[in-house]
Motif scaffolding. Structure first.
Motif, PDB file in Angstrom:
ATOM      1  N   ALA A  65       0.818  -1.266   0.073  1.00 32.86           N
ATOM      2  CA  ALA A  65       0.142   0.093   0.118  1.00 32.86           C
ATOM      3  C   ALA A  65       0.884   1.281   0.182  1.00 32.86           C
ATOM      4  CB  ALA A  65      -1.150  -0.096   1.254  1.00 32.86           C
ATOM      5  N   LEU A  66       1.800   1.034   0.918  1.00 31.60           N
ATOM      6  CA  LEU A  66       2.870   2.243   1.008  1.00 31.60           C
ATOM      7  C   LEU A  66       3.534   2.565  -0.463  1.00 31.60           C
ATOM      8  CD1 LEU A  66       4.241   4.614   2.740  1.00 31.60           C
ATOM      9  CD2 LEU A  66       6.041   2.877   3.155  1.00 31.60           C
ATOM     10  N   ILE A  71       4.234   5.386  -5.601  1.00 38.18           N
ATOM     11  CA  ILE A  71       4.275   5.593  -7.246  1.00 38.18           C
ATOM     12  C   ILE A  71       3.129   6.571  -7.442  1.00 38.18           C
ATOM     13  CG2 ILE A  71       3.688   4.210  -8.996  1.00 38.18           C
ATOM     14  CD1 ILE A  71       5.088   1.776  -7.581  1.00 38.18           C
ATOM     15  N   PHE A  72       1.822   6.522  -7.001  1.00 37.81           N
ATOM     16  CA  PHE A  72       0.885   7.512  -7.308  1.00 37.81           C
ATOM     17  C   PHE A  72       1.101   8.942  -7.241  1.00 37.81           C
ATOM     18  CE2 PHE A  72      -3.082   9.703  -6.427  1.00 37.81           C
ATOM     19  CZ  PHE A  72      -3.787   9.596  -7.516  1.00 37.81           C
ATOM     20  N   THR A  73       1.646   9.239  -5.886  1.00 39.04           N
ATOM     21  CA  THR A  73       2.309  10.762  -5.851  1.00 39.04           C
ATOM     22  C   THR A  73       3.283  11.214  -6.641  1.00 39.04           C
ATOM     23  OG1 THR A  73       3.927   9.754  -4.238  1.00 39.04           O
ATOM     24  CG2 THR A  73       1.440  10.766  -3.241  1.00 39.04           C
ATOM     25  N   PHE A  74       4.283  10.286  -7.200  1.00 40.71           N
ATOM     26  CA  PHE A  74       5.395  10.540  -8.191  1.00 40.71           C
ATOM     27  C   PHE A  74       4.728  10.774  -9.323  1.00 40.71           C
ATOM     28  CE2 PHE A  74       8.594   8.771  -5.048  1.00 40.71           C
ATOM     29  CZ  PHE A  74       9.232  10.083  -4.815  1.00 40.71           C
TER      30      PHE A  74
END
Length: 78
Positions: A65-66, A71-74
């Motif tokens: 999950a982390l 990856i989503f934030t980048f």
């Protein structure tokens, strides 16, 4: 003085304390003995291994999950 009146030790006194049946105390003692009783080594090992597997699985889920969050934030920032 000791020649005329020698010191003689007194006999031990009889100290009797009767033991009465206390059902609450017996229940506490049985509960404590039941709590201290353990199973076989194999049962203990299996129990420890299942808790270890659960811990590892929850840690893996947290890391996945982390990682997806990072990856989503980048992806959003770049």
């Amino acid at each position: 003085m000791s020649v005329l009146f020698p010191k003689v030790k007194e006999p031990r006194k009889w100290d009797y304390r009767p033991i009465y049946y206390d059902p609450e105390k017996e229940a506490r003692k049985e509960k404590q003995l039941a709590r201290l009783h353990r199973g076989t080594f194999r049962e203990e090992h299996e129990k420890n291994m299942t808790t270890l597997r659960k811990k590892q699985q929850s840690r893996l889920i947290f890391l996945v999950a982390l990682l997806t969050l990072l990856i989503f934030t980048f992806y959003v920032l770049l």
